[in-house]
Design an enzyme around this catalytic site. Structure first.
Site, PDB file in Angstrom:
ATOM      1  N   SER A 106     -67.101  46.628 -53.172  1.00 46.30           N
ATOM      2  CA  SER A 106     -68.181  45.648 -53.699  1.00 46.30           C
ATOM      3  C   SER A 106     -69.039  45.629 -53.809  1.00 46.30           C
ATOM      4  O   SER A 106     -69.890  45.587 -52.793  1.00 46.30           O
ATOM      5  CB  SER A 106     -67.262  44.117 -52.856  1.00 46.30           C
ATOM      6  N   LYS A 118     -59.953  43.956 -51.972  1.00 51.33           N
ATOM      7  CA  LYS A 118     -60.483  44.203 -52.842  1.00 51.33           C
ATOM      8  C   LYS A 118     -59.796  42.842 -54.113  1.00 51.33           C
ATOM      9  O   LYS A 118     -60.987  42.368 -54.739  1.00 51.33           O
ATOM     10  CB  LYS A 118     -60.660  45.074 -52.816  1.00 51.33           C
ATOM     11  N   HIS A 131     -60.433  39.190 -52.857  1.00 48.58           N
ATOM     12  CA  HIS A 131     -62.299  38.918 -53.173  1.00 48.58           C
ATOM     13  C   HIS A 131     -62.369  38.938 -54.665  1.00 48.58           C
ATOM     14  O   HIS A 131     -63.186  37.449 -55.020  1.00 48.58           O
ATOM     15  CB  HIS A 131     -62.624  40.449 -52.462  1.00 48.58           C
ATOM     16  N   ASN A 132     -61.325  39.595 -55.515  1.00 45.06           N
ATOM     17  CA  ASN A 132     -62.269  39.652 -56.813  1.00 45.06           C
ATOM     18  C   ASN A 132     -61.697  37.921 -57.237  1.00 45.06           C
ATOM     19  O   ASN A 132     -62.364  37.443 -57.922  1.00 45.06           O
ATOM     20  CB  ASN A 132     -61.666  40.584 -57.930  1.00 45.06           C
ATOM     21  N   GLU A 155     -63.701  35.252 -56.144  1.00 44.00           N
ATOM     22  CA  GLU A 155     -65.640  35.503 -57.229  1.00 44.00           C
ATOM     23  C   GLU A 155     -64.796  34.370 -58.030  1.00 44.00           C
ATOM     24  O   GLU A 155     -65.142  33.933 -58.556  1.00 44.00           O
ATOM     25  CB  GLU A 155     -65.802  36.740 -57.428  1.00 44.00           C
ATOM     26  N   TYR A 156     -63.891  35.164 -58.652  1.00 48.89           N
ATOM     27  CA  TYR A 156     -63.244  34.027 -60.155  1.00 48.89           C
ATOM     28  C   TYR A 156     -64.071  32.228 -59.810  1.00 48.89           C
ATOM     29  O   TYR A 156     -64.155  32.265 -60.764  1.00 48.89           O
ATOM     30  CB  TYR A 156     -62.180  34.646 -60.381  1.00 48.89           C
TER      31      TYR A 156
HETATM   32  P1  NDP Z   1     -67.759  53.626 -66.124  1.00 53.41           P
HETATM   33  O1  NDP Z   1     -66.987  53.520 -66.630  1.00 53.41           O
HETATM   34  O2  NDP Z   1     -68.975  53.293 -65.984  1.00 53.41           O
HETATM   35  O3  NDP Z   1     -67.052  55.384 -64.994  1.00 53.41           O
HETATM   36  C1  NDP Z   1     -65.814  55.542 -65.214  1.00 53.41           C
HETATM   37  C2  NDP Z   1     -65.822  57.357 -65.063  1.00 53.41           C
HETATM   38  O4  NDP Z   1     -64.652  57.323 -64.948  1.00 53.41           O
HETATM   39  C3  NDP Z   1     -66.934  57.812 -65.532  1.00 53.41           C
HETATM   40  O5  NDP Z   1     -67.509  58.730 -64.520  1.00 53.41           O
HETATM   41  C4  NDP Z   1     -65.708  58.710 -66.100  1.00 53.41           C
HETATM   42  O6  NDP Z   1     -66.196  59.763 -66.994  1.00 53.41           O
HETATM   43  C5  NDP Z   1     -64.475  58.625 -65.547  1.00 53.41           C
HETATM   44  N1  NDP Z   1     -63.298  58.784 -66.150  1.00 53.41           N
HETATM   45  C6  NDP Z   1     -63.196  57.908 -67.090  1.00 53.41           C
HETATM   46  N2  NDP Z   1     -61.351  58.876 -67.432  1.00 53.41           N
HETATM   47  C7  NDP Z   1     -61.376  59.711 -66.749  1.00 53.41           C
HETATM   48  C8  NDP Z   1     -60.854  60.882 -66.806  1.00 53.41           C
HETATM   49  N3  NDP Z   1     -59.246  60.924 -67.294  1.00 53.41           N
HETATM   50  N4  NDP Z   1     -61.189  62.169 -65.834  1.00 53.41           N
HETATM   51  C9  NDP Z   1     -61.669  62.243 -65.458  1.00 53.41           C
HETATM   52  N5  NDP Z   1     -62.419  60.779 -64.891  1.00 53.41           N
HETATM   53  C10 NDP Z   1     -62.505  60.332 -66.147  1.00 53.41           C
HETATM   54  O7  NDP Z   1     -66.915  52.848 -64.800  1.00 53.41           O
HETATM   55  P2  NDP Z   1     -67.339  51.949 -63.423  1.00 53.41           P
HETATM   56  O8  NDP Z   1     -67.937  53.484 -62.174  1.00 53.41           O
HETATM   57  O9  NDP Z   1     -68.477  50.835 -63.003  1.00 53.41           O
HETATM   58  O10 NDP Z   1     -66.185  51.493 -62.287  1.00 53.41           O
HETATM   59  C11 NDP Z   1     -65.773  52.499 -61.526  1.00 53.41           C
HETATM   60  C12 NDP Z   1     -64.639  52.470 -60.820  1.00 53.41           C
HETATM   61  O11 NDP Z   1     -64.803  51.015 -60.224  1.00 53.41           O
HETATM   62  C13 NDP Z   1     -63.158  50.909 -62.154  1.00 53.41           C
HETATM   63  O12 NDP Z   1     -62.691  51.225 -60.887  1.00 53.41           O
HETATM   64  C14 NDP Z   1     -64.023  50.397 -61.804  1.00 53.41           C
HETATM   65  O13 NDP Z   1     -62.779  48.700 -61.867  1.00 53.41           O
HETATM   66  C15 NDP Z   1     -64.779  49.876 -60.450  1.00 53.41           C
HETATM   67  N6  NDP Z   1     -65.603  48.609 -59.903  1.00 53.41           N
HETATM   68  C16 NDP Z   1     -66.589  48.750 -60.867  1.00 53.41           C
HETATM   69  C17 NDP Z   1     -67.827  48.327 -60.244  1.00 53.41           C
HETATM   70  C18 NDP Z   1     -68.942  47.758 -60.944  1.00 53.41           C
HETATM   71  O14 NDP Z   1     -69.465  46.848 -61.185  1.00 53.41           O
HETATM   72  N7  NDP Z   1     -69.025  48.339 -62.310  1.00 53.41           N
HETATM   73  C19 NDP Z   1     -67.487  46.917 -58.837  1.00 53.41           C
HETATM   74  C20 NDP Z   1     -66.928  47.750 -57.321  1.00 53.41           C
HETATM   75  C21 NDP Z   1     -65.551  48.615 -58.433  1.00 53.41           C
HETATM   76  P3  NDP Z   1     -66.702  60.225 -68.280  1.00 53.41           P
HETATM   77  O15 NDP Z   1     -68.039  59.346 -67.989  1.00 53.41           O
HETATM   78  O16 NDP Z   1     -66.298  61.401 -68.756  1.00 53.41           O
HETATM   79  O17 NDP Z   1     -65.935  59.037 -69.134  1.00 53.41           O
END
Ligand code: NDP
Length: 619
Positions: A284, A339, A342-343, A346-347
């Site tokens: 988080s 986690k 936690h969310n 947060e809501y």
């Molecule tokens: P993004 O959408 O920014 O990034 C997603 C990543 O996953 C990209 O690198 C993408 O690759 C990759 N991806 C998606 N589908 C596939 C696939 N089929 N095969 C391989 N790679 C894949 O997401 P976030 O970084 O925001 O989030 C990532 C995780 O973290 C999620 O589960 C999210 O819920 C969690 N999270 C996010 C937070 C936030 O504030 N953003 C906070 C806490 C947790 P490509 O670029 O090639 O599409």
């Protein structure tokens, strides 16, 4: 190797401890004759050294994994040292100038080599062409790092998925000196060179970038530690399927995304059969937290966790006492469950602030900046939190002469964790009413078109003469937050009991005091009380706050509802408090109704045996 006083023993011992190899100082193998000769100020010649070098060669034969600190000044000596050895020999040359070494020698006492012989050492020295050359002016730690890189160029940690979170976590890991391998998938024409571009954009020279999964896996030391930071859902299963044939037993996959805890359990069971460990961890703090230090909630096999602990603790936020905001949560999907809650918390925290904003803005006629001032003044009243702070900042933001908040559409999005928390609470039979109310408030907001239509039909007016005070609001907010935290932690307790996770609620509050979105002063104050088995609302400390605060909460709700405001979270808080604190409720009517139409039976207040009754209702 290197001349006398170049630091061979110091570096050798450190390296030996890093590699867990035995250490030998070649000086300890000189025959008596050589020692006497040097002590008398005479330099050793090749003949003097030959027997000694053969003795060391014999030692290397007996101890194939060993660190030997030896001057090895000439190429001929080095040939003798490595003669007929079956294992690879790495020479590390600690290089310093005459002046540097002279200064060192004059500073130290009791060495068998007199300073007068230093020049003869430099005269004898033939600098090696095939050794790793390291400057003696570097710190021992840097020298060890350079040597380790040379002898073991593989990476210690891998991260898959260079999206928002993945990139920030990579930079955080590298800032903490982790030898990192980074991978992002290759999709022709869409996702090409993502990892390499990222490496270049941020000058992440110490890391390795890949878009070939096999090469990425090969670049890692075993047992491999691979963190997935990809979109939760089928993408995780897809990557696991791709990874499994490339992995060895005991390798560890860490899912750092927001996966559902039941998916984590399923993946863990599947990977266990493959001999691969799976850790489901909550992370988080959003993009900034991931970069500067998130709160981390790992769950799964504890032995596997111990292996990734140094990496996660290094990148985690630190609490007030400098302890990492990362702790082993428990088995199965408990890390992801925690986690998720936690969310959920947060809501509700966000929704309470949204409702307060509305009351202040339209019930009290305050400008956004005045509301920001009010919220900021509450920090000194024990209500400080990350969400309060950012809400005040948001309210000050302007675009030209307009408040940005007035330009943002009132239609809330969500990524599903509030929904999961509500469903999980329902499945566990636990009333997380504030989280549910906050979730449904988002859903109501999302139906913008229907709302607009209904507004034009009903034309309900909101009164701008709200008759609760700002003090009522502050205290109602205080009570609402306590109830929200009570519900969140009790939901975790309920899951812990149901799934036999044995979770430590106080430790969870501890890792939520920094790095995460719900960090707050209240969270810090909850660490101690949560050591008790008693729910938050039953703790003595909360009694006075809740007793007086209930009046403020009631005042806010009555006046707010009367004035036409929508207060899903504040009303949920008050209803819960009223319901939770009444020893006689209205559920006897429900039981009677159930028995009336479905013969579901009921218990009687005058029979404590647990016996159930059915009535043949007369009408
Ligand atoms: P993004 O959408 O920014 O990034 C997603 C990543 O996953 C990209 O690198 C993408 O690759 C990759 N991806 C998606 N589908 C596939 C696939 N089929 N095969 C391989 N790679 C894949 O997401 P976030 O970084 O925001 O989030 C990532 C995780 O973290 C999620 O589960 C999210 O819920 C969690 N999270 C996010 C937070 C936030 O504030 N953003 C906070 C806490 C947790 P490509 O670029 O090639 O599409």
């Amino acid at each position: 190797m290197g001349v006398s006083a170049s630091g061979k023993s110091t570096i050798g011992k450190l390296l030996a401890s890093e590699l867990r190899f035995p250490f030998f100082d070649a000086d300890d193998f000189h025959p008596e004759y050589n020692i006497k000769k040097m002590a008398s100020g005479q330099a050793l010649n090749d003949l003097d050294r030959e027997g000694w070098l053969l003795e060391l060669n014999d030692l290397a034969r007996r101890e194939p994994n060993a660190i030997i600190a030896c001057s090895a000044l000439k190429e001929a000596y080095r040939i003798l040292l490595r003669k007929d050895l079956s294992k690879e020999v790495h020479f590390v040359y600690l290089k310093g100038s005459y002046e540097q070494i002279y200064d060192r020698m004059t500073e130290r006492e009791g060495h068998m080599m007199p300073v007068s012989l230093l020049q003869s050492q430099f005269d004898t020295l033939e600098e090696p062409s095939d050794a790793l050359t390291v400057s003696v002016s570097l710190t021992p730690e840097t020298i060890i790092k350079q040597i380790m890189n040379e002898i073991n160029p593989k990476c210690d940690f891998g991260l898959i998925g260079l999206g928002v979170m993945g990139k920030s976590l990579c930079r955080n890991l590298i800032n903490n000196d982790v030898k990192l391998a980074m991978y992002n998938r290759f999709v022709a024409g869409v996702e090409e060179g993502v990892a390499a571009d990222f490496k270049q954009a941020y000058n992440l020279d110490s890391s390795a970038a890949f878009e070939d999964l096999e090469q990425f896996v090969e670049s890692l030391n075993t047992p491999r530690k691979i963190m997935l930071m990809v979109s939760a859902g089928p993408a995780i299963d897809h990557i696991i399927e791709e990874l499994v044939p490339l992995l060895d037993e005991e390798d560890i996959i860490i899912d750092g995304g927001n996966s559902h805890y039941s998916d984590t359990k399923r993946r863990m069971e599947y990977l266990n059969k493959e001999g691969v460990h799976f850790i489901g961890t909550g992370v988080s703090g959003g993009e900034e937290g991931a970069l500067k230090g998130p709160s981390i909630m790992p769950g799964g096999n504890q032995q596997a966790y111990e292996q990734i602990k140094p990496f996660l603790e290094a990148i985690a936020a630190k609490d007030k006492n400098g302890k990492p905001c990362c702790t082993y949560i428990g088995t199965e999907g408990s890390g992801h469950f925690v986690k998720m809650v936690h969310n959920g918390i947060e809501y509700a925290e966000m929704q309470l602030l949204a409702e307060l904003y509305q009351l202040c803005r339209f019930g009290k006629g305050m400008q956004p900046e005045q509301i920001a001032d009010l919220f900021e003044s509450w920090k000194a009243e024990g209500l400080d939190s990350f969400l309060l702070e950012i809400t005040a900042n948001i309210l000050r933001e302007k675009e030209d002469d307009k408040y940005l908040i007035d330009l943002i559409l009132d239609k809330a999005g969500n990524k599903g964790t509030g929904n999961w928390t509500t469903v999980a609470a329902s499945q566990l039979g636990f009333p997380a009413t504030m989280i549910t109310a906050a979730l449904y408030a988002r859903y109501v907001s999302a139906h913008k078109e229907s709302r607009k239509q209904a507004a034009s039909i009903f034309r309900f007016e909101k009164s701008s003469a709200l008759d609760c005070s700002l003090d009522d609001m502050r205290e109602a907010y205080r009570v609402g937050r306590i109830i929200n935290h009570h519900q969140g932690f009790e939901l975790i307790r309920s899951a812990s009991d149901t799934f036999a996770w044995n979770l430590d609620l106080s430790a969870i509050a501890g890792i939520w005091t920094n790095g995460c979105i719900i960090r707050s002063e209240l969270m810090e104050r909850l660490i101690e009380p949560l050591k008790e088995a008693l729910p938050i609302l039953l703790q003595r400390d909360q009694l006075t706050i809740l007793k007086t605060g209930r009046e403020n909460l009631t005042a806010l709700n009555i006046s707010g509802l009367k004035a036409g405001f929508n207060l899903p979270c504040f009303t949920a808080a008050l209803n819960f408090l009223n319901g939770y604190t009444e020893s006689k409720g209205s559920a006897n009517i429900i039981q009677a109704q159930r028995d009336y139409f479905g013969a579901h039976r009921y218990q009687r207040v005058d029979d404590h045996s647990g016996k159930t009754y059915h009535t043949v209702w007369s009408n």
